[in-house]
Design a protein around this motif. Structure first.
Motif, short mmCIF file in Angstrom:
data_model
loop_
_atom_site.label_atom_id
_atom_site.label_comp_id
_atom_site.label_asym_id
_atom_site.label_seq_id
_atom_site.Cartn_x
_atom_site.Cartn_y
_atom_site.Cartn_z
N HIS A 30 0.88 -0.99 -0.13
CA HIS A 30 -0.34 0.03 0.11
C HIS A 30 0.90 1.04 -0.10
N SER A 31 2.00 1.25 1.17
CA SER A 31 2.58 2.29 0.37
C SER A 31 3.18 3.08 -0.66
N ARG A 32 3.55 1.48 -1.33
CA ARG A 32 4.50 1.87 -2.43
C ARG A 32 3.10 2.32 -3.51
N CYS A 37 1.57 7.70 -6.20
CA CYS A 37 0.28 7.56 -7.12
C CYS A 37 0.37 8.81 -8.54
N PRO A 38 -0.49 8.52 -9.36
CA PRO A 38 -0.01 9.15 -10.39
C PRO A 38 -0.67 10.35 -10.75
N CYS A 39 -1.82 10.81 -9.71
CA CYS A 39 -3.29 11.73 -9.51
C CYS A 39 -1.13 13.43 -10.22
N ALA A 40 -2.58 13.93 -11.00
CA ALA A 40 -1.90 15.73 -11.27
C ALA A 40 -0.75 15.99 -9.65
N PHE A 41 -1.57 15.98 -8.80
CA PHE A 41 -1.01 16.65 -7.62
C PHE A 41 0.66 16.16 -7.26
N CYS A 42 0.41 14.56 -7.19
CA CYS A 42 1.42 13.20 -7.06
C CYS A 42 2.82 13.88 -7.92
N VAL A 51 8.69 13.42 -2.74
CA VAL A 51 8.33 12.28 -3.29
C VAL A 51 7.47 12.08 -2.00
N PRO A 52 5.85 12.13 -2.68
CA PRO A 52 4.17 11.57 -1.49
C PRO A 52 5.39 10.31 -1.02
N THR A 53 5.06 11.07 0.86
CA THR A 53 5.19 10.49 1.35
C THR A 53 4.28 9.22 1.96
#
Ligand SMILES: [Zn+2]
Length: 94
Positions: A30-32, A37-42, A51-53
């Motif tokens: 789940h953490s990976r 995450c491929p969203c525009a924000f991330c 890195v989105p943590t």
């Protein structure tokens, strides 16, 4: 396009399991998934060198079928990412 025959969210092990054709099984933490995450924000965070943590103990809480993939919601409230099957398949194994 490859589509898994079955997906299973193992909340205890905090991993998503995808069952592909010919008995091939792929397991992704789940953490990976959250950090990838491929969203525009991330994507913006990554473009800025970050890195989105994933918070400790983060879990995948909801899976919404999107046809060509799934939208995943996490326990930190983040649910913007739509993960295409081919993209998930390319993430490899944990
Ligand atoms: Zn995201």
């Amino acid at each position: 396009m490859n589509t898994p025959d079955e997906i299973h969210n193992d909340v205890t092990a905090r991993a998503l399991t995808l069952h592909w054709a010919a008995g091939r099984t792929q397991r992704i933490a789940h953490s990976r998934l959250r950090e990838a995450c491929p969203c525009a924000f991330c994507k913006r965070i990554r473009l800025a060198g970050g890195v989105p943590t994933a918070a400790p103990g983060l879990t995948l809480t909801r899976i919404e079928p999107m046809g060509y993939g799934v939208q995943l919601a996490f326990s930190d409230g983040h649910e913007r990412g739509i993960y295409p099957w081919s993209w998930l398949e390319a993430l490899g194994q944990d």
